[in-house]
Design a protein around this motif. Structure first.
Motif, PDB file in Angstrom:
ATOM      1  N   ASP A  95      47.291 -76.090  50.535  1.00 35.72           N
ATOM      2  CA  ASP A  95      46.910 -77.205  49.409  1.00 35.72           C
ATOM      3  C   ASP A  95      47.852 -77.421  48.633  1.00 35.72           C
ATOM      4  OD1 ASP A  95      44.286 -77.348  50.862  1.00 35.72           O
ATOM      5  OD2 ASP A  95      43.289 -76.416  49.303  1.00 35.72           O
ATOM      6  N   THR A  96      48.588 -76.667  48.688  1.00 35.66           N
ATOM      7  CA  THR A  96      49.708 -76.710  47.491  1.00 35.66           C
ATOM      8  C   THR A  96      51.131 -77.136  48.127  1.00 35.66           C
ATOM      9  OG1 THR A  96      50.768 -74.442  48.041  1.00 35.66           O
ATOM     10  CG2 THR A  96      49.014 -74.484  46.414  1.00 35.66           C
ATOM     11  N   LEU A  97      51.245 -77.750  49.240  1.00 38.73           N
ATOM     12  CA  LEU A  97      52.486 -78.286  49.740  1.00 38.73           C
ATOM     13  C   LEU A  97      53.089 -79.508  49.199  1.00 38.73           C
ATOM     14  CD1 LEU A  97      51.740 -77.915  53.715  1.00 38.73           C
ATOM     15  CD2 LEU A  97      53.205 -76.434  52.470  1.00 38.73           C
ATOM     16  N   GLY A  98      54.117 -79.478  48.707  1.00 39.31           N
ATOM     17  CA  GLY A  98      54.805 -80.431  48.069  1.00 39.31           C
ATOM     18  C   GLY A  98      54.743 -80.611  46.702  1.00 39.31           C
ATOM     19  N   ALA A  99      53.886 -79.758  46.016  1.00 39.27           N
ATOM     20  CA  ALA A  99      53.592 -79.433  44.506  1.00 39.27           C
ATOM     21  C   ALA A  99      54.609 -79.317  43.801  1.00 39.27           C
ATOM     22  CB  ALA A  99      52.343 -78.565  44.319  1.00 39.27           C
ATOM     23  N   GLY A 100      55.045 -80.036  42.583  1.00 44.03           N
ATOM     24  CA  GLY A 100      55.991 -79.689  41.910  1.00 44.03           C
ATOM     25  C   GLY A 100      55.796 -80.176  40.347  1.00 44.03           C
ATOM     26  N   SER A 101      56.824 -80.040  39.583  1.00 44.86           N
ATOM     27  CA  SER A 101      56.611 -80.415  38.147  1.00 44.86           C
ATOM     28  C   SER A 101      56.306 -82.054  38.094  1.00 44.86           C
ATOM     29  CB  SER A 101      57.671 -79.969  37.187  1.00 44.86           C
ATOM     30  OG  SER A 101      58.789 -80.137  37.565  1.00 44.86           O
ATOM     31  N   SER A 102      57.286 -82.640  38.948  1.00 46.21           N
ATOM     32  CA  SER A 102      57.117 -84.188  38.910  1.00 46.21           C
ATOM     33  C   SER A 102      56.038 -84.873  40.086  1.00 46.21           C
ATOM     34  CB  SER A 102      58.495 -84.852  39.257  1.00 46.21           C
ATOM     35  OG  SER A 102      58.996 -84.077  40.535  1.00 46.21           O
ATOM     36  N   ASN A 103      55.337 -83.536  40.526  1.00 49.14           N
ATOM     37  CA  ASN A 103      54.491 -84.251  41.456  1.00 49.14           C
ATOM     38  C   ASN A 103      53.221 -83.223  41.743  1.00 49.14           C
ATOM     39  OD1 ASN A 103      53.409 -85.606  44.213  1.00 49.14           O
ATOM     40  ND2 ASN A 103      54.273 -84.166  45.392  1.00 49.14           N
ATOM     41  N   PRO A 104      52.558 -83.327  40.659  1.00 50.36           N
ATOM     42  CA  PRO A 104      51.240 -82.459  40.514  1.00 50.36           C
ATOM     43  C   PRO A 104      50.353 -82.845  41.770  1.00 50.36           C
ATOM     44  CG  PRO A 104      51.678 -83.394  38.540  1.00 50.36           C
ATOM     45  CD  PRO A 104      52.564 -84.317  39.437  1.00 50.36           C
ATOM     46  N   VAL A 105      49.761 -81.647  42.339  1.00 50.17           N
ATOM     47  CA  VAL A 105      48.808 -82.000  43.575  1.00 50.17           C
ATOM     48  C   VAL A 105      47.522 -81.391  42.916  1.00 50.17           C
ATOM     49  CG1 VAL A 105      48.448 -81.075  45.804  1.00 50.17           C
ATOM     50  CG2 VAL A 105      50.780 -81.593  45.429  1.00 50.17           C
ATOM     51  N   PRO A 106      46.342 -82.030  43.188  1.00 48.00           N
ATOM     52  CA  PRO A 106      44.952 -81.748  42.799  1.00 48.00           C
ATOM     53  C   PRO A 106      44.652 -80.706  43.788  1.00 48.00           C
ATOM     54  CG  PRO A 106      45.249 -84.266  43.081  1.00 48.00           C
ATOM     55  CD  PRO A 106      46.615 -83.561  43.726  1.00 48.00           C
ATOM     56  N   LEU A 107      43.879 -79.791  42.869  1.00 46.99           N
ATOM     57  CA  LEU A 107      43.432 -78.424  43.762  1.00 46.99           C
ATOM     58  C   LEU A 107      41.795 -78.473  43.523  1.00 46.99           C
ATOM     59  CD1 LEU A 107      46.065 -75.827  42.541  1.00 46.99           C
ATOM     60  CD2 LEU A 107      45.999 -76.941  44.709  1.00 46.99           C
ATOM     61  N   GLN A 133      48.222 -76.994  35.881  1.00 46.27           N
ATOM     62  CA  GLN A 133      47.915 -77.572  34.713  1.00 46.27           C
ATOM     63  C   GLN A 133      46.362 -78.057  34.556  1.00 46.27           C
ATOM     64  OE1 GLN A 133      50.418 -80.999  33.978  1.00 46.27           O
ATOM     65  NE2 GLN A 133      49.688 -82.179  35.622  1.00 46.27           N
ATOM     66  N   ALA A 134      45.749 -77.765  33.862  1.00 44.50           N
ATOM     67  CA  ALA A 134      44.180 -78.205  33.875  1.00 44.50           C
ATOM     68  C   ALA A 134      44.045 -79.528  32.847  1.00 44.50           C
ATOM     69  CB  ALA A 134      43.387 -77.102  33.399  1.00 44.50           C
ATOM     70  N   ASP A 135      43.272 -80.512  33.526  1.00 46.37           N
ATOM     71  CA  ASP A 135      42.832 -81.583  32.508  1.00 46.37           C
ATOM     72  C   ASP A 135      41.250 -81.588  32.591  1.00 46.37           C
ATOM     73  OD1 ASP A 135      42.516 -84.129  31.450  1.00 46.37           O
ATOM     74  OD2 ASP A 135      43.406 -85.239  32.912  1.00 46.37           O
ATOM     75  N   GLY A 136      40.682 -80.813  31.686  1.00 45.54           N
ATOM     76  CA  GLY A 136      39.271 -81.054  31.876  1.00 45.54           C
ATOM     77  C   GLY A 136      38.763 -80.039  32.740  1.00 45.54           C
ATOM     78  N   PRO A 137      37.963 -80.536  33.790  1.00 41.62           N
ATOM     79  CA  PRO A 137      37.635 -79.587  34.995  1.00 41.62           C
ATOM     80  C   PRO A 137      38.627 -79.841  36.113  1.00 41.62           C
ATOM     81  CG  PRO A 137      36.094 -81.529  35.091  1.00 41.62           C
ATOM     82  CD  PRO A 137      37.060 -81.605  33.649  1.00 41.62           C
ATOM     83  N   PHE A 138      39.558 -80.823  35.954  1.00 44.64           N
ATOM     84  CA  PHE A 138      40.499 -81.042  37.183  1.00 44.64           C
ATOM     85  C   PHE A 138      41.659 -79.989  36.923  1.00 44.64           C
ATOM     86  CE2 PHE A 138      38.341 -84.978  36.133  1.00 44.64           C
ATOM     87  CZ  PHE A 138      37.566 -85.140  37.847  1.00 44.64           C
ATOM     88  N   VAL A 139      42.025 -79.153  38.167  1.00 45.72           N
ATOM     89  CA  VAL A 139      43.222 -78.401  38.095  1.00 45.72           C
ATOM     90  C   VAL A 139      44.294 -79.042  39.004  1.00 45.72           C
ATOM     91  CG1 VAL A 139      44.229 -76.071  38.628  1.00 45.72           C
ATOM     92  CG2 VAL A 139      41.772 -76.497  37.602  1.00 45.72           C
ATOM     93  N   GLU A 140      45.498 -78.990  38.543  1.00 39.95           N
ATOM     94  CA  GLU A 140      46.510 -79.609  39.377  1.00 39.95           C
ATOM     95  C   GLU A 140      47.661 -78.437  39.559  1.00 39.95           C
ATOM     96  OE1 GLU A 140      46.794 -84.422  38.810  1.00 39.95           O
ATOM     97  OE2 GLU A 140      47.666 -83.037  37.163  1.00 39.95           O
ATOM     98  N   ALA A 141      48.109 -78.206  41.113  1.00 44.92           N
ATOM     99  CA  ALA A 141      49.401 -77.395  41.066  1.00 44.92           C
ATOM    100  C   ALA A 141      50.687 -78.079  40.675  1.00 44.92           C
ATOM    101  CB  ALA A 141      49.537 -77.153  42.384  1.00 44.92           C
ATOM    102  N   LEU A 142      51.389 -77.222  39.948  1.00 41.01           N
ATOM    103  CA  LEU A 142      52.971 -77.707  39.735  1.00 41.01           C
ATOM    104  C   LEU A 142      53.863 -76.855  40.457  1.00 41.01           C
ATOM    105  CD1 LEU A 142      52.273 -77.807  35.826  1.00 41.01           C
ATOM    106  CD2 LEU A 142      52.292 -79.451  37.480  1.00 41.01           C
ATOM    107  N   GLY A 143      53.670 -76.331  41.236  1.00 43.81           N
ATOM    108  CA  GLY A 143      54.316 -75.486  42.267  1.00 43.81           C
ATOM    109  C   GLY A 143      53.652 -75.147  43.467  1.00 43.81           C
ATOM    110  N   SER A 144      54.316 -74.845  44.573  1.00 41.51           N
ATOM    111  CA  SER A 144      53.706 -74.605  45.902  1.00 41.51           C
ATOM    112  C   SER A 144      53.754 -73.186  46.036  1.00 41.51           C
ATOM    113  CB  SER A 144      54.414 -75.320  47.017  1.00 41.51           C
ATOM    114  OG  SER A 144      55.972 -74.612  47.094  1.00 41.51           O
ATOM    115  N   ALA A 145      52.845 -72.526  46.908  1.00 39.87           N
ATOM    116  CA  ALA A 145      52.590 -71.106  47.148  1.00 39.87           C
ATOM    117  C   ALA A 145      52.756 -70.912  48.776  1.00 39.87           C
ATOM    118  CB  ALA A 145      51.282 -70.355  46.648  1.00 39.87           C
ATOM    119  N   ALA A 146      53.338 -69.620  48.925  1.00 30.13           N
ATOM    120  CA  ALA A 146      53.274 -69.346  50.648  1.00 30.13           C
ATOM    121  C   ALA A 146      52.070 -68.533  50.664  1.00 30.13           C
ATOM    122  CB  ALA A 146      54.486 -68.693  50.839  1.00 30.13           C
ATOM    123  N   PRO A 147      51.606 -68.345  51.924  1.00 28.95           N
ATOM    124  CA  PRO A 147      50.284 -67.496  52.249  1.00 28.95           C
ATOM    125  C   PRO A 147      50.803 -66.123  51.808  1.00 28.95           C
ATOM    126  CG  PRO A 147      51.101 -68.745  54.175  1.00 28.95           C
ATOM    127  CD  PRO A 147      51.928 -69.132  53.118  1.00 28.95           C
TER     128      PRO A 147
END
Length: 408
Positions: A95-107, A133-147
């Motif tokens: 779910d974190t593929l492509g996430a970055g500071s300029s491309n937040p990915v919803p989680l 980063q969190a915006d109320g109940p919504f969380v976004e990834a600012l970076g990717s994670a490997a398994p």
């Protein structure tokens, strides 16, 4: 080994004049090698039955130095399941593929976890707090994670059946912490032998000297001390003290030499057996071994440094075996280089008290012939010169055994 009274007529049982078997007044005609004395101890003494003790009780007595009597193995994998290795958010790495500071990915399925908590179903990585980063109940990834990022896998620390600690290991706080985590609530530990320490004949150095020193040494080696005396240099009184029930080991200090009032060896023969008297060891050559009241007995000289030496090499070995500990010397051993020659006599093991110099070498503080504890107090440790050696030349590498409390 005979249990007859040394110095008595074997036919009548009556006292008789000093015989060829009584060394008092004429010196030792021969002395047993240190290895012979050690062999007698190892053959005659077995560990006492171990004790099953609750973990909480061991924790309360950790300062007494309990040791394991049996190996401890991991009852299961540790950790028992995948768990978070750091604080953050548990995510499915895909779910974190492509996430970055300029491309937040919803989680939408992210779960906040703390280090040590189990991984939630469907997650396989931990994103650290700084990567979300969190915006109320919504969380976004600012970076990717490997398994596996930020995850401690099941069994990564320990696999079931792994031997954690071997028998004879002195228990430490971290050991107890791991055992508690693994659900091990009872340990099999070595018994604490009951040691009767008899001050024989009012040692000329003062009974308080030997009493204080031997109490500390016996406690260090896992024993419980019963201090008796000082008793007069009376054969019958000493024999009664030696043979009294209630001890697992007898240690007597004083009156072991060759003078008319050195009755401790004769008293030991009366109380049980006198197996060996006189050892090729300096200091400490008048030490003796035997049994009293059915338990092992070690007679130590009354001169303090000789007493210390004979305790460390003989009595301490006996006690450590009874307590289920490693019988060898407990002092840390480090290599060292001598400043000058250590002179020794062939046929006698000699203990040199030594100290470190400013440049890391070692030099003698006192020769094995010099009595008194001052040299031991001023020394950092000791060097044992084996009986087959004429000494150690200057510049030779030796094994320095550090006294208790001495920094390596």
């Amino acid at each position: 080994m005979s249990s007859a009274r040394a110095g008595d007529d074997p036919a009548t049982g009556d006292p008789r004049p000093l015989s060829a078997s009584d060394v008092r007044g004429r010196g030792f005609s021969s002395r047993a090698a240190l290895s012979v004395m050690e062999g007698w101890i190892d053959a005659a003494i077995l560990p006492l039955p171990p004790l099953a003790v609750p973990l909480a009780a061991i924790a309360a007595t950790l300062a007494e130095g309990p040791v394991l009597a049996e190996p401890v193995t991991a009852p299961g994998d540790w950790p028992p399941a995948d768990r978070a290795a750091r604080d953050g958010v548990a995510v499915a790495s895909s779910d974190t593929l492509g996430a970055g500071s300029s491309n937040p990915v919803p989680l939408p399925g992210a779960v906040t976890v703390a280090a040590g908590e189990p991984m939630p179903p469907g997650t396989d990585a931990i994103l650290p707090v700084e990567c979300i980063q969190a915006d109320g109940p919504f969380v976004e990834a600012l970076g990717s994670a490997a398994p596996g990022d930020g995850v401690e896998r099941r069994g990564e620390g320990l696999r079931a059946g792994t031997v954690l600690l071997k028998a004879g290991h002195p228990l430490r706080p971290q050991d107890l912490g791991l055992f508690a985590a693994l659900g091990i609530d009872v340990l099999c530990v070595g018994a604490r032998p009951r040691v009767r320490v008899v001050l024989a004949g009012g040692p000329r150095s003062g009974p308080e000297t030997l009493g204080a020193m031997l109490t500390a040494l016996v406690t260090r080696d896992g024993g419980v001390v019963e201090l008796v005396g000082p008793l007069p240099a009376d054969r019958a009184a000493l024999a009664a003290a030696y043979a009294a029930p209630g001890a697992d080991l007898l240690i007597s200090a004083g009156r072991t030499g060759v003078g008319e009032d050195d009755v401790a060896p004769l008293a030991l023969a009366d109380a049980g057996t006198l197996a060996l008297h006189g050892v090729a060891l300096r200091p400490g050559d008048s030490a003796a071994l035997g049994t009293a009241g059915g338990v092992p007995a070690v007679l130590l000289p009354g001169e303090p440094m000789a007493c210390l030496t004979a305790y460390e090499l003989l009595a301490g070995r006996a006690l450590r075996r009874l307590a289920g500990r490693d019988p060898v010397l407990p002092h840390p051993a480090v290599p060292a280089v001598t400043v000058r020659k250590l002179v020794s006599e062939i046929g006698c093991t000699e203990l040199y008290r030594v100290r470190r110099t400013a440049d890391g070498l070692v030099e003698p503080v006192a020769s094995p012939h010099r009595p008194g504890l001052a040299g031991a107090v001023l020394a950092d440790g000791f060097v044992l010169i084996p009986a087959e050696s004429e000494g150690v030349p200057a510049g030779a590498t030796v094994t320095l055994r550090c006294f208790d409390g001495t920094s390596l």
